[in-house]
Motif scaffolding. Sequence first.
Motif, short mmCIF file in Angstrom:
data_model
loop_
_atom_site.label_atom_id
_atom_site.label_comp_id
_atom_site.label_asym_id
_atom_site.label_seq_id
_atom_site.Cartn_x
_atom_site.Cartn_y
_atom_site.Cartn_z
N PRO A 92 38.08 -8.25 -14.38
CA PRO A 92 37.92 -8.91 -12.94
C PRO A 92 38.80 -8.70 -11.83
O PRO A 92 39.55 -9.61 -11.78
CB PRO A 92 37.95 -10.33 -13.72
CG PRO A 92 38.94 -10.16 -14.82
CD PRO A 92 38.80 -8.95 -15.30
N ASP A 143 27.99 -18.56 -8.94
CA ASP A 143 28.57 -19.90 -9.26
C ASP A 143 28.04 -20.61 -8.28
O ASP A 143 28.47 -21.91 -8.11
CB ASP A 143 30.01 -19.86 -9.62
CG ASP A 143 30.81 -19.40 -8.72
OD1 ASP A 143 30.39 -18.95 -7.67
OD2 ASP A 143 31.96 -19.73 -8.80
N GLU A 153 28.11 -19.40 -14.81
CA GLU A 153 26.89 -19.13 -14.36
C GLU A 153 25.78 -19.74 -15.40
O GLU A 153 24.41 -19.93 -15.03
CB GLU A 153 26.47 -17.57 -14.10
CG GLU A 153 27.59 -17.04 -13.15
CD GLU A 153 29.02 -16.85 -13.70
OE1 GLU A 153 29.11 -16.88 -14.89
OE2 GLU A 153 29.81 -16.27 -12.91
N LEU A 210 35.94 -10.43 -6.27
CA LEU A 210 34.42 -10.30 -5.75
C LEU A 210 34.16 -9.10 -5.08
O LEU A 210 33.06 -8.55 -5.14
CB LEU A 210 34.29 -11.61 -4.85
CG LEU A 210 32.96 -11.70 -4.28
CD1 LEU A 210 31.80 -11.95 -5.42
CD2 LEU A 210 32.69 -13.05 -3.52
N GLY A 229 31.55 -23.74 -9.94
CA GLY A 229 32.82 -22.98 -10.43
C GLY A 229 33.61 -24.20 -10.41
O GLY A 229 35.14 -23.88 -10.63
N ALA A 263 33.64 -6.64 -7.59
CA ALA A 263 32.32 -6.82 -8.68
C ALA A 263 31.29 -6.33 -7.54
O ALA A 263 30.22 -5.56 -8.16
CB ALA A 263 32.19 -8.38 -8.64
N ALA A 278 30.66 -11.99 -12.94
CA ALA A 278 31.88 -11.55 -13.89
C ALA A 278 33.03 -12.25 -14.08
O ALA A 278 33.95 -11.76 -14.64
CB ALA A 278 31.80 -10.05 -13.71
N GLY A 279 33.30 -13.41 -13.26
CA GLY A 279 34.47 -14.02 -13.01
C GLY A 279 34.89 -14.66 -14.30
O GLY A 279 33.95 -14.93 -15.18
N LEU A 280 36.16 -15.12 -14.54
CA LEU A 280 36.75 -15.89 -15.61
C LEU A 280 36.17 -17.33 -15.52
O LEU A 280 36.14 -17.94 -16.58
CB LEU A 280 38.20 -15.54 -15.99
CG LEU A 280 38.64 -14.11 -15.99
CD1 LEU A 280 40.12 -14.00 -16.09
CD2 LEU A 280 38.04 -13.65 -17.44
N GLY A 281 36.14 -17.78 -14.62
CA GLY A 281 35.77 -19.27 -14.36
C GLY A 281 36.96 -20.17 -15.09
O GLY A 281 36.70 -21.21 -15.64
P1 UTP Z 1 35.19 -17.03 -8.00
O1 UTP Z 1 36.50 -16.59 -7.41
O2 UTP Z 1 34.62 -18.40 -7.77
O3 UTP Z 1 35.29 -16.80 -9.56
O4 UTP Z 1 33.95 -16.03 -7.57
P2 UTP Z 1 36.23 -16.75 -10.92
O5 UTP Z 1 37.24 -15.96 -10.71
O6 UTP Z 1 35.60 -16.96 -11.99
O7 UTP Z 1 37.07 -18.13 -10.34
P3 UTP Z 1 38.17 -19.05 -11.06
O8 UTP Z 1 38.68 -18.26 -12.16
O9 UTP Z 1 37.49 -20.32 -11.70
O10 UTP Z 1 38.75 -19.51 -9.96
C1 UTP Z 1 32.72 -16.14 -6.89
C2 UTP Z 1 31.69 -15.27 -7.83
O11 UTP Z 1 32.13 -14.10 -8.08
C3 UTP Z 1 32.11 -13.66 -9.18
C4 UTP Z 1 32.16 -14.93 -9.99
O12 UTP Z 1 31.72 -14.89 -11.32
C5 UTP Z 1 31.70 -15.82 -9.20
O13 UTP Z 1 30.20 -15.82 -9.39
N1 UTP Z 1 33.22 -12.83 -9.66
C6 UTP Z 1 34.55 -13.09 -9.43
C7 UTP Z 1 32.86 -11.49 -10.19
O14 UTP Z 1 31.92 -11.04 -10.79
N2 UTP Z 1 34.07 -10.80 -10.55
C8 UTP Z 1 35.39 -11.11 -10.20
O15 UTP Z 1 36.22 -10.24 -10.38
C9 UTP Z 1 35.53 -12.23 -9.68
#
Ligand code: UTP
Length: 288
Positions: A105, A130, A26, A108, A254, A111, A10-13
Amino acid sequence: MIKKAVIPAAGLGTRVLPATKSTPKEMLPIVDKPAIQYIVEEAAASGITDILIIISRGKTTVEDHFDRSPELEERLLSGGKTKVYDEITAISNLANITYVRQHTPLGLGHAVLCAKSFIGSEPFAVLYGDDVIIGKNPVCKQLMDAYDKYGLASVGIKEVSPEDIVKYSSMQVERIKDNHYKITDMIEKPSPDKIMSLFSILGRCVLPPEIFGILETLPPGAGGEIQLTDAMKKLAVRDGMTGVDFIGKRYDMGSKLGILQAIVEVGLDHNEIGREFRDYLKQIAVGL
Ligand code: UTP
């Protein structure tokens, strides 16, 4: 027996924008399969039967990918493309997959907390959405075996460079035997003077359900996010934890470089286009 897994996705990536503006990281393909399919396949190959994927707004393509697709299936069958038909239908039979939305978000740790009622009172695996890890023996299984052996939470660890450790987590470790380590403390995104070792948690863990009680009372940590590492630290300090220096190659989907590394290495091994791709790389490498 550990049967349940959580995949936070659920991260913003933000590190891979603009690709991830409307496509979840993902779902970025490694040659011909989205990253998250490799992860679900790893969980299934480890004996996991029930998976909860944590998604967010704009990530419904993840749900669609693991669903049936009657129109496409019919077209493939009527066109005699039975091999690809079998491949496509197999995706929806990998495991029982359900979804929950993380509305904001918050990190982690938050989440993972969204999986509380799905998990109940059993130990469970977490596979970061990711982090694709490719190897003969699925890494999730390597951690499940360590959980059974020592009766403690287990995490996948690897040594990273001094430049990278400040962006990840750092572990206080003591070697038990071979690739197994006892972890007694950890810190998320350490400043250089707080680095405990170059071992960092990468992509996988197996946790007891007590982690939810810890996560519920946890204040935001590094970056203002609810950090899973902060909750795991409490377990490590209290009971100890097992670090498995896992056997497998990890690709950080990521990050831009991680995506390219995954595509090149999986492409080289690909049974359909591997040879041609190797020839192509050799040809362009001459000019580098
Ligand atoms: P990351 O910290 O790499 O994800 O988290 P992010 O926040 O998408 O990264 P940025 O924005 O590029 O820095 C690792 C995993 O945890 C999930 C992400 O989708 C990823 O698979 N995640 C992270 C969540 O599900 N929720 C969150 O609030 C943060």
